[in-house]
Design a protein around this motif. Structure first.
Motif, mmCIF file in Angstrom:
data_model
loop_
_atom_site.group_PDB
_atom_site.id
_atom_site.type_symbol
_atom_site.label_atom_id
_atom_site.label_comp_id
_atom_site.label_asym_id
_atom_site.label_seq_id
_atom_site.Cartn_x
_atom_site.Cartn_y
_atom_site.Cartn_z
ATOM 1 N N UNK A 387 0.842 -1.198 0.000
ATOM 2 C CA UNK A 387 0.000 0.000 0.000
ATOM 3 C C UNK A 387 0.876 1.247 0.000
ATOM 4 N N UNK A 388 0.562 2.182 -0.877
ATOM 5 C CA UNK A 388 1.335 3.409 -0.986
ATOM 6 C C UNK A 388 2.551 3.303 -1.883
ATOM 7 N N UNK A 389 2.861 2.096 -2.355
ATOM 8 C CA UNK A 389 4.022 1.904 -3.230
ATOM 9 C C UNK A 389 3.573 2.005 -4.689
ATOM 10 N N UNK A 390 4.162 2.890 -5.489
ATOM 11 C CA UNK A 390 3.714 3.033 -6.882
ATOM 12 C C UNK A 390 4.148 1.861 -7.756
ATOM 13 N N UNK A 391 3.204 1.313 -8.496
ATOM 14 C CA UNK A 391 3.490 0.341 -9.551
ATOM 15 C C UNK A 391 3.472 1.116 -10.868
ATOM 16 N N UNK A 392 4.630 1.288 -11.469
ATOM 17 C CA UNK A 392 4.690 2.072 -12.698
ATOM 18 C C UNK A 392 4.279 1.215 -13.894
ATOM 19 N N UNK A 393 3.526 1.826 -14.794
ATOM 20 C CA UNK A 393 3.055 1.143 -15.990
ATOM 21 C C UNK A 393 3.480 1.929 -17.226
ATOM 22 N N UNK A 394 3.352 1.312 -18.383
ATOM 23 C CA UNK A 394 3.781 1.963 -19.617
ATOM 24 C C UNK A 394 2.989 1.435 -20.806
ATOM 25 N N UNK A 420 -3.729 -0.530 -23.705
ATOM 26 C CA UNK A 420 -3.670 -1.233 -22.423
ATOM 27 C C UNK A 420 -2.256 -1.133 -21.871
ATOM 28 N N UNK A 421 -2.121 -0.617 -20.666
ATOM 29 C CA UNK A 421 -0.808 -0.487 -20.048
ATOM 30 C C UNK A 421 -0.351 -1.782 -19.399
ATOM 31 N N UNK A 422 0.953 -2.030 -19.436
ATOM 32 C CA UNK A 422 1.560 -3.153 -18.717
ATOM 33 C C UNK A 422 2.532 -2.591 -17.687
ATOM 34 N N UNK A 423 2.847 -3.384 -16.672
ATOM 35 C CA UNK A 423 3.601 -2.872 -15.537
ATOM 36 C C UNK A 423 5.085 -3.202 -15.650
ATOM 37 N N UNK A 562 7.512 9.963 -23.852
ATOM 38 C CA UNK A 562 8.878 10.270 -23.433
ATOM 39 C C UNK A 562 9.673 8.978 -23.379
ATOM 40 N N UNK A 563 10.858 8.994 -23.985
ATOM 41 C CA UNK A 563 11.683 7.794 -23.978
ATOM 42 C C UNK A 563 11.049 6.637 -24.716
ATOM 43 N N UNK A 564 10.248 6.936 -25.729
ATOM 44 C CA UNK A 564 9.630 5.884 -26.518
ATOM 45 C C UNK A 564 8.433 5.227 -25.866
ATOM 46 N N UNK A 565 7.804 5.894 -24.884
ATOM 47 C CA UNK A 565 6.656 5.286 -24.223
ATOM 48 C C UNK A 565 5.839 6.334 -23.483
ATOM 49 N N UNK A 566 4.596 5.985 -23.204
ATOM 50 C CA UNK A 566 3.746 6.725 -22.275
ATOM 51 C C UNK A 566 3.787 5.953 -20.967
ATOM 52 N N UNK A 567 3.939 6.640 -19.861
ATOM 53 C CA UNK A 567 4.064 5.930 -18.589
ATOM 54 C C UNK A 567 3.273 6.633 -17.496
ATOM 55 N N UNK A 568 3.058 5.915 -16.418
ATOM 56 C CA UNK A 568 2.334 6.439 -15.265
ATOM 57 C C UNK A 568 2.474 5.480 -14.107
ATOM 58 N N UNK A 569 1.570 5.571 -13.137
ATOM 59 C CA UNK A 569 1.667 4.689 -11.977
ATOM 60 C C UNK A 569 0.276 4.365 -11.430
ATOM 61 N N UNK A 570 0.222 3.264 -10.702
ATOM 62 C CA UNK A 570 -0.970 2.844 -9.969
ATOM 63 C C UNK A 570 -0.544 2.580 -8.531
ATOM 64 N N UNK A 571 -1.251 3.173 -7.583
ATOM 65 C CA UNK A 571 -0.931 3.022 -6.161
ATOM 66 C C UNK A 571 -2.163 2.504 -5.436
ATOM 67 N N UNK A 572 -2.003 1.403 -4.706
ATOM 68 C CA UNK A 572 -3.099 0.903 -3.875
ATOM 69 C C UNK A 572 -3.136 1.656 -2.554
ATOM 70 N N UNK A 573 -4.316 1.898 -2.071
ATOM 71 C CA UNK A 573 -4.467 2.607 -0.794
ATOM 72 C C UNK A 573 -4.932 1.654 0.292
#
Length: 573
Positions: A387-394, A420-423, A562-573
């Motif tokens: 919980x609170x740890x970001x799982x980055x996806x792209x 569809x993003x993968x982690x 950026x860097x050949x990809x779109x990226x972001x994160x998912x964080x569980x609360x």
């Protein structure tokens, strides 16, 4: 003393230890070239510290307690000897030295402690075919600073003179059987309060992976408690619940999930039966069991499968799993009649009229085991360690280009499509409350904006028949975001997040669908793309609109690629 007495006369500085502003013990003569070269903390202090002693500048080491003095001296002594005295220092003492070395920024000492701790865990490591050396998630990585595929550095086994630790025995376990291979795991468990966090430290994560590997490879784990030279033996269930703390975080990490799948049946039975094994929902425990059964198909008898299934606390399942998923699981050994009774039993447990519930239980006591885990009224600890740890996806640039071409509308990339993003950790989906989730980027008709949302799915690992249709609801608590592209001129953007949204768990969604609310990503409008392309031509005749847009199909998504990809994160609360 940090080194031999005759050498101390040539020191050009002193090291003093302070507790709450008061000096502890005698100052130690030392050499700036070694201390400042090996410790960024002391090096910075030497530059600005003006107070002088008889032997030159005084370098101060703050302590939190008197117990910190021996490990602090041992960490500094490492700069002179390159030795940790690994044969005579317990895991607890190694962790204390590591903590002081990390505070003093003694990187070489920290790396040596990490290597020594891993060596204690993996000594006499048993072999497991599913966790062969080098398999993803099976073998722990080399200690920080040690290249993969190279031999770990060795350190001289000797105790240098000076302040010593309290006397303690080594971690060797005299008990026979499988205890010897788990001695390091049990020893680390005994001093777990000193461990660096697995979420914030590469060392903590590597140590936990190594412990899980030892437990998964141990075939005699549950035969008897693991003996310890000092203190009472530790039970297998306690060790397992510490190394495999909760179901959802294990299923979100492909490497950890494979280690769960490699557990012997007796170990999994002990883990599922432990009151210390946590989860976000009992449905996630059922899903974890489904993964284990799927990975061990062909070696699990019907009797063993039923014994393991009997450890799931069915009464704690949510409505969708209890009424929609469980009845459709072909491998779960519960009769239709008992499932109907269980549903009534669970409903009665939440009502104020306890008398009717007691009568119902008493009437069926001879037929059903209402004292067993299926009917347990106590939920497992509600916790997920990630919980609170970001799982980055792209989403890869090639994936985006393919979608742009497939979404072609009248010769321009303006049609709707989904990405569809993968982690980054290798997972395709992450698990929460028994369901799987993944990020979706959907370009809307016209190509002026895209929507970011979270999609819920029923896990394939459950083994539901293809004809089974689950009409239920799911919910989760999480934050989802997409990163913006760094500024063209360099530097950091005002906010790394381009947009994001939060799910608070109060709004359910049909299984297999995404939430109706979403974050909006503005895209470059087609007219804007045409104008930009026209300027790039510097007065040349403009090409047809479709050709202009096709020349740079990523232009509309330029704020996010950026860097050949779109990226972001998912964080569980």
């Amino acid at each position: 003393m940090l080194f031999a007495e005759e050498t101390s006369r040539r020191g050009d500085c002193t090291v003093s230890f302070y507790l709450a502003g008061n000096r502890v013990g005698d100052p130690l003569p030392a050499h700036r070239v070694l201390l400042c070269g090996g410790s960024a903390f002391l090096g910075a202090q030497a530059v600005r510290w003006s107070q002088q002693s008889v032997l030159g500048p005084e370098l101060r080491v703050p302590l939190s307690s008197l117990d910190d003095l021996p490990p602090a001296v041992a960490a500094l002594r490492f700069l002179y000897t390159g030795s940790l005295g690994a044969a005579a220092i317990t895991a607890a003492q190694l962790l204390q030295v590591r903590r002081q070395a990390a505070f003093l920024l003694l990187e070489a000492c920290v790396e040596a402690c990490d290597a020594a701790l891993l060596a204690r865990i993996t000594a006499a490591a048993p072999h497991h075919p599913k966790l062969a050396s080098g398999a993803a998630g099976g073998c722990p990585p080399a200690a920080p600073g040690v290249a993969s595929g190279t031999a770990r550095p060795t350190y001289t086994v000797r105790r240098a003179p000076g302040p010593s630790f309290p006397a303690g025995s080594s971690s060797a376990v005299a008990a026979g059987g499988d205890d010897a291979s788990l001695a390091g795991v049990a020893e680390l468990h005994a001093c777990r309060h000193l461990l660096p966090s697995a979420a914030d430290s590469a060392c903590g994560a590597a140590l936990l992976r190594a412990c899980r590997q030892q437990l998964a490879a141990s075939q005699e784990l549950c035969a008897q408690p693991v003996g310890m030279p000092c203190g009472a033996p530790v039970s297998a269930a306690e060790l397992l619940a510490w190394a495999f703390p909760d179901a959802p975080s294990l299923l979100c990490d492909p490497g950890a999930r494979r280690q769960v799948e490699a557990l012997p049946a007796a170990a999994l039975e002990a883990l599922l039966g432990s009151d210390g094994f946590a989860t976000d929902d009992e449905a996630t425990v059922l899903l974890l069991l489904a993964h284990w059964l799927g990975a061990n198909t062909g070696v699990v008898s019907a009797v063993l499968r039923e014994r393991l299934c009997r450890l799931v606390r069915l009464r704690q399942l949510g409505e969708t799993y209890l009424r929609c998923v469980l009845p459709r699981l072909p491998w779960f050994p519960i009769a239709r009649e008992e499932l109907a009774f269980l549903e009534q039993y669970a409903d009665a447990g939440g009502r104020a009229n306890k008398r009717s519930r007691a009568r119902g239980a008493a009437g069926s006591e001879a037929q059903y085991d209402t004292a067993g885990p299926w009917y347990c009224a106590t939920a497992r600890p509600g916790m997920r360690s990630d919980a609170g740890r970001p799982y980055e996806w792209r989403v890869g640039q090639e994936q985006l280009l393919t979608a742009l071409r497939s979404g072609n509308c009248h010769g321009q990339q303006l049609g709707p499509f989904e990405l569809v993003g993968s982690f980054y950790n290798g997972a395709q989906r992450l698990v929460s409350r028994g369901f799987e989730y993944r990020p979706i980027l959907a370009q809307q008709e016209g190509g002026n904006e895209a929507h970011l949302s979270l999609q819920c799915a029923l896990p394939d690992a459950l083994g539901l028949p293809a004809s089974a249709q689950v009409a239920g609801l799911a919910s989760t608590s999480a934050q989802l975001a997409v990163y913006r592209c760094p500024p063209a001129g360099g530097g950091e953007p005002s906010s790394r997040e381009a947009c994001g949204l939060r799910y608070d768990g109060d709004e359910p969604v049909p299984v297999g669908w995404g939430w109706s609310h979403h974050a909006v990503l503005p895209l470059e409008r087609a007219e804007r793309v045409t104008t930009l392309w026209g300027r790039q031509q510097q007065g040349r005749p403009l090409l047809p609109a479709a050709t202009r847009l096709a020349a740079d199909p990523l232009q509309g998504w330029g704020a996010y690629v950026s860097g050949g990809q779109i990226s972001g994160y998912l964080v569980w609360e």
